[in-house]
Design an enzyme around this catalytic site. Structure first.
Site, short mmCIF file in Angstrom:
data_model
loop_
_atom_site.label_atom_id
_atom_site.label_comp_id
_atom_site.label_asym_id
_atom_site.label_seq_id
_atom_site.Cartn_x
_atom_site.Cartn_y
_atom_site.Cartn_z
N GLU A 1 -1.10 10.08 29.16
CA GLU A 1 -0.42 8.89 28.64
C GLU A 1 0.03 9.23 27.22
O GLU A 1 -0.80 9.31 26.32
CB GLU A 1 -1.37 7.69 28.63
CG GLU A 1 -1.86 7.24 30.01
CD GLU A 1 -0.76 6.64 30.86
OE1 GLU A 1 0.34 6.35 30.34
OE2 GLU A 1 -0.98 6.46 32.07
N CYS B 1 2.35 2.64 21.20
CA CYS B 1 3.14 3.59 22.00
C CYS B 1 4.26 2.85 22.73
O CYS B 1 5.33 3.39 22.95
CB CYS B 1 2.24 4.32 22.99
SG CYS B 1 1.32 3.21 24.05
P1 NAD Z 1 -3.52 12.86 19.22
O1 NAD Z 1 -2.86 13.57 20.32
O2 NAD Z 1 -3.48 13.44 17.87
O3 NAD Z 1 -5.08 12.66 19.55
C1 NAD Z 1 -5.52 12.01 20.71
C2 NAD Z 1 -6.91 12.50 21.05
O4 NAD Z 1 -6.86 13.88 21.38
C3 NAD Z 1 -7.92 12.39 19.91
O5 NAD Z 1 -9.14 11.96 20.44
C4 NAD Z 1 -8.01 13.82 19.38
O6 NAD Z 1 -9.24 14.13 18.78
C5 NAD Z 1 -7.84 14.60 20.67
N1 NAD Z 1 -7.35 15.96 20.49
C6 NAD Z 1 -6.51 16.44 19.54
N2 NAD Z 1 -6.23 17.75 19.76
C7 NAD Z 1 -6.91 18.10 20.89
C8 NAD Z 1 -7.01 19.30 21.65
N3 NAD Z 1 -6.36 20.41 21.29
N4 NAD Z 1 -7.77 19.29 22.77
C9 NAD Z 1 -8.40 18.16 23.17
N5 NAD Z 1 -8.36 17.00 22.48
C10 NAD Z 1 -7.61 16.96 21.36
O7 NAD Z 1 -2.95 11.38 19.24
P2 NAD Z 1 -3.31 10.18 18.25
O8 NAD Z 1 -2.68 10.48 16.93
O9 NAD Z 1 -4.76 9.87 18.31
O10 NAD Z 1 -2.57 8.95 18.95
C11 NAD Z 1 -1.24 8.64 18.71
C12 NAD Z 1 -0.37 9.10 19.86
O11 NAD Z 1 -0.86 8.57 21.08
C13 NAD Z 1 1.04 8.60 19.75
O12 NAD Z 1 1.93 9.62 20.11
C14 NAD Z 1 1.10 7.48 20.76
O13 NAD Z 1 2.38 7.19 21.25
C15 NAD Z 1 0.20 8.00 21.81
N6 NAD Z 1 -0.30 6.89 22.64
C16 NAD Z 1 0.09 6.81 23.93
C17 NAD Z 1 -0.33 5.75 24.71
C18 NAD Z 1 0.06 5.59 26.15
O14 NAD Z 1 -0.62 4.88 26.84
N7 NAD Z 1 1.11 6.24 26.62
C19 NAD Z 1 -1.15 4.78 24.14
C20 NAD Z 1 -1.50 4.89 22.81
C21 NAD Z 1 -1.09 5.96 22.06
#
Ligand code: NAD
Length: 512
Positions: free
Chosen positions: A237, A271
Site C-alpha cells: 500500500e 496517502c
Molecule cells: P516509509 O516507507 O519511509 O516507512 C514505512 C515503514 O517501513 C516504516 O515502518 C519504516 O520503518 C519501514 N521501513 C523503512 N525502510 C525499510 C526497509 N528497507 N525494509 C523494511 N522496512 C522498512 O514510509 P512512511 O514515511 O512511514 O509513510 C509515508 C508513506 O506511506 C507515504 O508515501 C504515503 O503515501 C504512504 N502511505 C500509503 C498508504 C496506503 O494505504 N496506500 C497509507 C498511508 C501512507
C-alpha cells in the site's frame, strides 16, 4: 528516534516535548520472534473463526473503554488533532472489527462452486487456508489504523502477526502492543518489533509467509525485491498524488469545503487526499476565492477544538520546501500561506494554495504529503482526465459534479484504486470496498472480502464420490480419440447438441 542507542526517543511533534523512550527490538531477536510466531500459528490457525473472533471482540471492548486515552496518545505522537485521531484512526479500526465479525466467517468458509458438465458427477469448492506468519510494516501518518486493520484481518484469517510499526510514532506502536496484551491474545500470536529501517529490513529478511507493507514507493520497491528472492507474497500500500476534479456544475461551496478538508486533514499527510485540484475554467476565479475563505476559518494547533495539527515527521518539511521552491522558481504563485523561508513555526506549516503550476513541476508529479494544494484550471473533460492520469500514482481521486452521468463517466476513466464522487477520501472508511492502488500506488487490495482472502492460500477442491470404476479420460485410450472428437464438437459447437453429447459420452464410458 535513535536506533543506534537501541532506544526510540518519543518527541511530541506539536510541542517538541520529550515524552520518553522505548527500547528498540534488537535485530538479533528476529529468529526468536519468528520461532514464537510459528509455534503460536499452529494453535491459532486451528481455532474456528468465531473462537478467534472472541479475542477481536475483547480487543474492541478495550479500545472502546480506553478510546480517549488512545486518541490522546495518537495525537501526542503524531501532532494530529485529537478529533482526527478519533475519527480517522480509532473509528475505522473498531469498524473493521465489526465488519470482520459480521462477514468474516462467510468470506473464509468453504465456498461451493458450480461444476462444469465436462466434470460430470463431481462437486467443486474453494477453501481458504492461512499460510503462517505475516509481517505487517506500517507508516506514521495513521499509525493506529494502518497497522491495526491489516493485523486484525490477518489474525481473523488465522495468521500469527509480527508488527513493525513506524519508528516515527513509537508511542502508538507501544500502545497497540499493550492493547493486544490486555486482550489476552495467546502468547506469540501478536508480537511487536520496535525500531526503524534496520529492524524492518531484518524482519523482512527473516522470511515471513506474507508481508503486508504500507509506506512509501521507495521502501515498497526494496521490500518487494527481498520478497521476490524468497517468493513471499506481499501487499504493498504505497503513495498517492490524488487528483480532485471540480466541474462548473458542482455544488461549489461544498466542493470548496471538501477540497480544504481533503487537502489539509492530518496536515496533508494522507496517502489518499486532494494533492492536485483541477477546477473548470469558467468557475476558476470564484472557486479560488471560496477556497481562500474556507482556509481563513481553520484553526491550527493541538487543542481539542483545533482543526489542523502539526506535521509529524521533520524530514517531510524539507520535501515540501524543495517541491515548493521548484514550483516557485518556475513561476508558481502563492495564494495562501507563506514562502518557504518564512516557515518558522516549528512543525506547524502554513496552509498553502499555489496556482500557476504545471505538470513539469515536482509539486505536481511527486507526492507532497503535506499542507500544500496546487490548483490548475481545465477546459474539457478529456483534458482533465488526461491531466489527472498523468502521474505515476493511482491511489484515490474525487470527481465533483451535479451531473451523475458525467461524474460516473469521468470516474470510470481515471486510473485509480478508488474514486469518490462529490466527497473525498472516504472510500477507505467503507470496509466492504476493496482498498489499494493502481500503478505505483501499490500492489494488491485489502478491506472487503479481499482483506481476509489475501492472507490465505486459495485451495481448489474437486470431490468425486468415488464409486465409479473408472473415468472416461483415464486409460485405456484405445478407440477413444475419434469419439472424443465428436464429443467435444457436439459440446463446443454454437448450438450444443445434448443428444449426441450424451450418446457419445456413454460410448466412451463403455470403452473403459
Ligand atoms: P516509509 O516507507 O519511509 O516507512 C514505512 C515503514 O517501513 C516504516 O515502518 C519504516 O520503518 C519501514 N521501513 C523503512 N525502510 C525499510 C526497509 N528497507 N525494509 C523494511 N522496512 C522498512 O514510509 P512512511 O514515511 O512511514 O509513510 C509515508 C508513506 O506511506 C507515504 O508515501 C504515503 O503515501 C504512504 N502511505 C500509503 C498508504 C496506503 O494505504 N496506500 C497509507 C498511508 C501512507
Amino acid at each position: 528516534m535513535d536506533a543506534i542507542q537501541e532506544k526510540l526517543k518519543i518527541i511530541a511533534p506539536a510541542t517538541g516535548e520529550r515524552l520518553g523512550e522505548i527500547p528498540a527490538t534488537s535485530v538479533n531477536e528476529v529468529d526468536s520472534f519468528y520461532h514464537r510466531s510459528k509455534t503460536a500459528f499452529k494453535q491459532w490457525s486451528n481455532l474456528t473463526m468465531s473462537e478467534r473472533g472472541k479475542y477481536l471482540l475483547r480487543l474492541k471492548d478495550i479500545i472502546v473503554e480506553q478510546m480517549e486515552d488512545i486518541a490522546k496518545t495518537i495525537a501526542a505522537d503524531t501532532g494530529k488533532v485529537v478529533t482526527e485521531a478519533l475519527v480517522a484512526d480509532i473509528m475505522p479500526t473498531l469498524d473493521s472489527i465489526d465488519h470482520i465479525i459480521k462477514h468474516g466467517e462467510k468470506i473464509l468458509q468453504r465456498q461451493r462452486v458450480k461444476t462444469p458438465l465436462l466434470l460430470i458427477g463431481k462437486k467443486s469448492f474453494i477453501e481458504y487456508m492461512p499460510r503462517g506468519v505475516v509481517l505487517v510494516i506500517s507508516p506514521w501518518n495513521y499509525p493506529f489504523q494502518l497497522a491495526m486493520v491489516p493485523m486484525l484481518s490477518a489474525l481473523a484469517s488465522g495468521y500469527a502477526v509480527i508488527l513493525k510499526p513506524s519508528e516515527v510514532t513509537p508511542l502508538v506502536g507501544k500502545c497497540m502492543e499493550g492493547l493486544f496484551a490486555e486482550a489476552g491474545f495467546p502468547m506469540g500470536v501478536v508480537q511487536v518489533a520496535h525500531g526503524g529501517k534496520e529492524v524492518g529490513e531484518a524482519f523482512t529478511n527473516g522470511k515471513p509467509d506474507y508481508i503486508f507493507f504500507t509506506g512509501s514507493v521507495r521502501t515498497g520497491k526494496i521490500i518487494q525485491q527481498v520478497a521476490s528472492k524468497h517468493l513471499i507474497p506481499t501487499t504493498l500500500e504505497l503513495g498517492g498524488k490524488d487528483p480532485m476534479i471540480v466541474f462548473a456544475d458542482a455544488h461549489l461551496e461544498r466542493a470548496a469545503k471538501g477540497a480544504v478538508w481533503a487537502a489539509f486533514t492530518n496536515s496533508g499527510q494522507v496517502c489518499m487526499s486532494a494533492e492536485r485540484l483541477y477546477v473548470e475554467k469558467s468557475i476558476y476565479p470564484k472557486f479560488l476565492s471560496l477556497l481562500k475563505k474556507e482556509i481563513l476559518n481553520l484553526k491550527q494547533g493541538n487543542n481539542e477544538d483545533d482543526d489542523v495539527g502539526s506535521m509529524t515527521f521533520p524530514a517531510q518539511i524539507e520535501i515540501l520546501r524543495d517541491q515548493l521552491e521548484d514550483a516557485l522558481s518556475k513561476g508558481a504563485r502563492l495564494e495562501t500561506g507563506l514562502m518557504p523561508e518564512k516557515w518558522n513555526n516549528g512543525m506547524f506549516l502554513p496552509l498553502i494554495v499555489v496556482t500557476n503550476v504545471n505538470h513539469d513541476m515536482k509539486l505536481i508529479q511527486e507526492e507532497s504529503f503535506g499542507p500544500i494544494l496546487p490548483v490548475i484550471p481545465f477546459e474539457s473533460e478529456d483534458e482533465v482526465i488526461s491531466l489527472a492520469n498523468d502521474t505515476v500514482y493511482g491511489l484515490n481521486a474525487s470527481v465533483w459534479s451535479n451531473d451523475p452521468v458525467k461524474a460516473r463517466r469521468v470516474s470510470s476513466r481515471l486510473v485509480s484504486g478508488a474514486v469518490v464522487i462529490n466527497d473525498a477520501i472516504i472510500s477507505i472508511a467503507h470496509h466492504g470496498l476493496p482498498f489499494g492502488g493502481a500503478k505505483q500506488s501499490g500492489i494488491g487490495r485489502y478491506h472487503g472480502d479481499a482483506g481476509l482472502r489475501i492472507f490465505c492460500h486459495e485451495k481448489a477442491i474437486v470431490e468425486d464420490i468415488g464409486r465409479k470404476k473408472s473415468e472416461i479420460h483415464w486409460y485405456p485410450y484405445q478407440g477413444k480419440y475419434p469419439l472424443f472428437l465428436q464429443l467435444f464438437k457436439s459440446y463446443f459447437q454454437a448450438n450444443r447438441n445434448w443428444i449426441i453429447f450424451s450418446k457419445i459420452y456413454l460410448r466412451i464410458l463403455k470403452k473403459n
